[in-house]
Design an enzyme around this catalytic site. Structure first.
Site, short mmCIF file in Angstrom:
data_model
loop_
_atom_site.label_atom_id
_atom_site.label_comp_id
_atom_site.label_asym_id
_atom_site.label_seq_id
_atom_site.Cartn_x
_atom_site.Cartn_y
_atom_site.Cartn_z
N ASP A 148 0.87 -1.18 0.00
CA ASP A 148 0.00 0.00 0.00
C ASP A 148 0.91 1.23 0.00
O ASP A 148 0.71 2.16 0.76
CB ASP A 148 -0.92 -0.02 1.25
CG ASP A 148 -1.93 1.12 1.25
OD1 ASP A 148 -2.26 1.62 0.15
OD2 ASP A 148 -2.40 1.50 2.34
N HIS A 157 1.99 3.13 -5.06
CA HIS A 157 1.01 2.77 -6.09
C HIS A 157 1.53 3.04 -7.51
O HIS A 157 0.77 3.05 -8.46
CB HIS A 157 -0.34 3.48 -5.87
CG HIS A 157 -0.94 3.21 -4.53
ND1 HIS A 157 -0.96 1.96 -3.96
CD2 HIS A 157 -1.51 4.04 -3.63
CE1 HIS A 157 -1.53 2.03 -2.78
NE2 HIS A 157 -1.86 3.28 -2.54
#
Ligand code: SAM
Length: 263
Positions: A147, A150
């Site tokens: 996470d 990106h």
């Protein structure tokens, strides 16, 4: 004042994702332990942002019955609130969490953590030397969640380095794959687009088929992308890719019954 808030992404004219309907979906997504943890956030709680539909998936994927310890690596720490999510889900004694972030300020979370429970490292997910160093100190992992930036190239680079540091039967998860459509995030070509890369890796699941005598010898190279580590299963969900790491299962042809309607 409550400590959580939601925002609905409209799918443009699709009534199934607007108004009351999205509230109903949200209520369903929140009907699990992760939902309860998110809802319990107060204004003093460290911030964490997840797409709501991830929560039932995490409930499904992370629920283990054996009560063993979980080595968890998360790329992207930001405000520090996701550690609270994992800690409350697994229990502080069972979780050994490692966070990676390029932002030095995230190291402040270490002031609140005992290193054997949680530890933040500062560095880039695009740097294989840094990732190898973290893995040598904190791996092997049961769960890796990307996470981070990106950026497609970063997602692929991290997977190529870290996939082999996930235990057999472990999970490598990429969140927020919608960024693979964003200008400046999607990579310059198909091979540098993370979604395309993982779609290509899907062929490795059929490795037995590609080696079967009936298989064409003329498969294109992109149909035979070699994964950086063995993958048993890939799940494609909205905005999320879940790789179940481990040796592919054998394909066993099983015939039952002796009669036929066409004989
Ligand atoms: C979406 S936030 C993480 C949110 C957090 N996981 C949560 O659930 O609350 C993304 C984080 O990735 C970090 N980041 C950006 N580029 C990075 C890189 N190249 N390597 C590591 N971290 C990066 C950013 O500093 C930011 O804190």
């Amino acid at each position: 004042m409550k400590g959580h808030d939601i925002e609905v992404w409209s799918a443009g004219g699709d009534s199934s994702v607007s108004g009351k309907s999205s509230q109903k979906h949200f209520d369903e997504f929140a009907l699990n332990k992760f939902g309860r943890i998110m809802k319990s956030a107060g204004v003093e709680t460290l911030n964490c942002m997840k797409l709501a539909h991830y929560l039932p998936e995490y409930q499904r994927l992370f629920t283990k019955s054996d009560g063993s310890k979980v080595d968890f690596l998360e790329i992207g720490v930001q405000h520090g609130g996701s550690y609270r999510l994992w800690k409350n889900f697994f229990g502080e004694d069972l979780l050994r969490w490692t966070g990676i972030d390029i932002n030095q300020k995230c190291l402040a979370l270490n002031n609140q953590l005992a290193p054997e429970k949680g530890l933040v490292y500062c560095g880039s997910q695009a740097d294989p030397v840094f990732l190898e160093d973290v893995a040598s100190q904190r791996g092997e992992f049961d769960i890796v969640i990307d996470d981070g930036s990106h950026q497609s190239e970063h997602i692929i680079a991290s997977f190529k380095t870290l996939a082999k540091h996930v235990r057999d039967g472990g999970l490598y998860i990429i969140e927020d794959v919608h960024a693979c459509y964003w200008k400046g995030f999607r990579g310059d070509s198909d091979s540098s687009n993370a979604l395309s890369y993982f779609l290509g890796l899907a062929h490795s699941l059929n490795v037995q088929a590609t080696r079967h005598e009936r298989c064409s010898k003329n498969l294109r190279p992109d149909e035979l992308v070699t994964p950086p580590a063995l993958i048993r299963k890939i799940e494609l969900l909205p905005s999320m890719i879940v790789c179940h790491m481990g040796a592919p299962l054998p394909m066993i042809e099983w015939k039952a019954g002796m009669k036929s309607v066409i004989a």
